[in-house]
Design an enzyme around this catalytic site. Structure first.
Site, PDB file in Angstrom:
ATOM      1  N   GLY A   1       0.846  -1.190   0.000  1.00 41.38           N
ATOM      2  CA  GLY A   1       0.000   0.000   0.000  1.00 41.38           C
ATOM      3  C   GLY A   1       0.878   1.236   0.000  1.00 41.38           C
ATOM      4  N   LYS A   2       0.308   2.387  -0.191  1.00 42.10           N
ATOM      5  CA  LYS A   2       1.061   3.641  -0.079  1.00 42.10           C
ATOM      6  C   LYS A   2       0.076   4.779   0.020  1.00 42.10           C
ATOM      7  CE  LYS A   2       5.511   4.840  -0.225  1.00 42.10           C
ATOM      8  NZ  LYS A   2       6.650   4.012   0.184  1.00 42.10           N
TER       9      LYS A   2
END
Ligand code: NAD
Length: 428
Positions: free
Chosen positions: A114-115
């Site tokens: 994720g980011k």
């Protein structure tokens, strides 16, 4: 969306998400994987886009666009940092979240990718404004994140302070204690020893393994580092102090400094802490532009700033014969092609900067067990993960006669993600 990105002082029109997809395609060309399956591995599962409305110190309301991309969760909870930068965009966050999937897979830790990020220049805001903005973002993230769901961490312009605020917001709203909801925290808030140094340490270890594989002596190597923040300055210091390498040039967004006899990595860091920049460091014999630094005739170049630092044209002028990527995505796909043709060895970001997420994993394990390790254990476990990952990458590179280390890293990572997704079956 395309974005204009600084490239050694020039602006180039490169979309990091397209770069990620090209890297996956390059690796998939050496594997037996169907186009339908591949499509899923090239795109995020979901992206949150939100606008944070926050009262500023002067009483006006500031509106800040923010994102969180959850790319793939087949191997475990989504995992990845939060960036504060004016250049943050939906596609940049998507690319960074994808790189996290393949990074976690290459070092074999049980996470997906994720980011997140906020479009903001943090230098323009007071600490109390940054706290309110961070808490507003944490409130938006609350339904998505959790110790077993999605675990953010620091990235460019965020650190322990922001992680502590996010943890506190989450715990307050959930009426619980859940230190494992976020990593990169300060030690007293449940952080891990060794986390601050972890990214630079994996860069140093990857450089050591790469030089050993190439039968080159790292203790006599000259090193240039682009980007003297958390990742770059720690890598420079460890290369100098632990391996005896000669750090001759470093830079940040204001410019670079050079001394062929070597710079004192700690001295430059203290100077930057004092003045805000490496420029003007008294131990340098010369000032450099970023382009000059990236094309210096050195044994090892470490890009440790932002993505797209080296494009195809600059790659033709790179003077180093080995590059170890501390930053995420510092080379465009065209640069990769040029450097492969020129026999410049590139140790890819998804291995070389994986120390950050690996020690984040150790932090999360310690948080879940409420049992904390000494720094020596953290560093030993990190070294084991990086060395094993490097060996696995080299085995794959040699066995399948792959064009470069990056393709090998993606083949190893894609295989692991594909195996987990295949074993899970289909839903619905
Ligand atoms: P940071 O904010 O601490 O440092 C970034 C540095 O890059 C700063 O010194 C800045 O001045 C410099 N910089 C920015 N633009 C530049 C340019 N055009 N030329 C030269 N220098 C420039 O950030 P960081 O945490 O060290 O992250 C750097 C890179 O490492 C990013 O790509 C990030 O995604 C990656 N990374 C960081 C971690 C981590 O744990 N910190 C983990 C994995 C990957």
């Amino acid at each position: 969306m395309r974005s204009l990105v600084d490239c050694g002082g020039m602006s180039v029109d490169i979309n990091p998400f397209e770069s990620l997809q090209e890297q996956i395609d390059d690796a998939a060309a050496h594997m037996d994987v169907g186009a339908d399956v591949l499509e899923r591995l090239k795109n995020p599962e979901r992206v949150l886009e939100t606008n944070l409305s926050v009262e500023l110190d002067d009483g006006t309301i500031g509106v800040f666009r923010a994102y969180r991309s959850q790319f793939n969760g087949d191997r475990g909870p989504y995992k990845g940092g939060i960036r504060y930068h004016p250049g943050v965009s939906r596609d940049e966050v998507k690319a960074l979240s994808g790189w996290m999937v393949y990074k976690c897979a290459v070092v074999d830790i049980p996470y997906g990718g994720g980011k997140g990020g906020i479009v903001i220049d943090p230098r323009e805001h007071s600490e109390s404004e940054l706290e309110r903005i961070t808490r507003a973002f944490a409130t938006e993230l609350r339904p998505l994140i959790g110790e077993d769901r999605d675990i953010p961490a620091p990235d460019v312009n965020t650190g322990q302070r922001e992680m502590n605020w996010i943890k506190d917001t989450y715990e307050t709203l959930e009426n619980t204690t859940a230190p494992g909801v976020i990593t990169g925290k300060a030690i007293q808030s449940g952080g891990s020893r060794g986390r601050v140094e972890a990214t630079g340490r994996s860069t140093m270890l990857t450089a050591r393994e790469t030089f050993e594989y190439l039968d080159r002596d790292i203790s006599s190597a000259s090193v240039a580092v682009q980007g003297y923040g958390n990742a770059g300055s720690v890598a420079a210091r460890l290369l100098q102090k632990e391996l005896g390498a000669n750090v001759v040039a470093v830079s940040d967004s204001s410019g670079g400094v050079y001394n062929p006899d070597g710079l004192d990595a700690d001295g430059v860091k203290s100077f930057k802490n004092r003045t805000g920049s490496v420029s003007g460091y008294e131990g340098a014999s010369q000032e450099l532009t970023n382009r000059e630094l990236l094309t210096l005739d050195v044994d090892l170049l470490i890009p440790a700033a932002l993505e797209n630092a080296i494009d195809g044209s600059l790659a033709r002028d790179v003077g180093a014969n080995a590059i170890v990527e501390a930053a995420n995505g510092p080379l465009t796909p065209e640069a990769d092609t040029v450097l492969t043709e020129r026999d410049v060895v590139v140790a890819p970001d998804i291995l070389a900067n994986a120390g950050g997420v690996t020690v984040s994993y150790f932090e999360w394990v310690q948080n879940r067990q409420r049992f904390y390790w000494p720094e020596s254990r953290v560093n030993e476990e990190l070294e084991r993960h990086i060395v094993e990952a490097f060996d696995g990458l080299v085995d794959c590179y040699e066995e399948y006669d792959l064009p470069n280390f990056r393709t090998a890293a993606y083949v190893v990572a894609l295989r692991r993600v594909l195996a987990a997704s295949g074993e899970s079956g289909r839903w619905p």
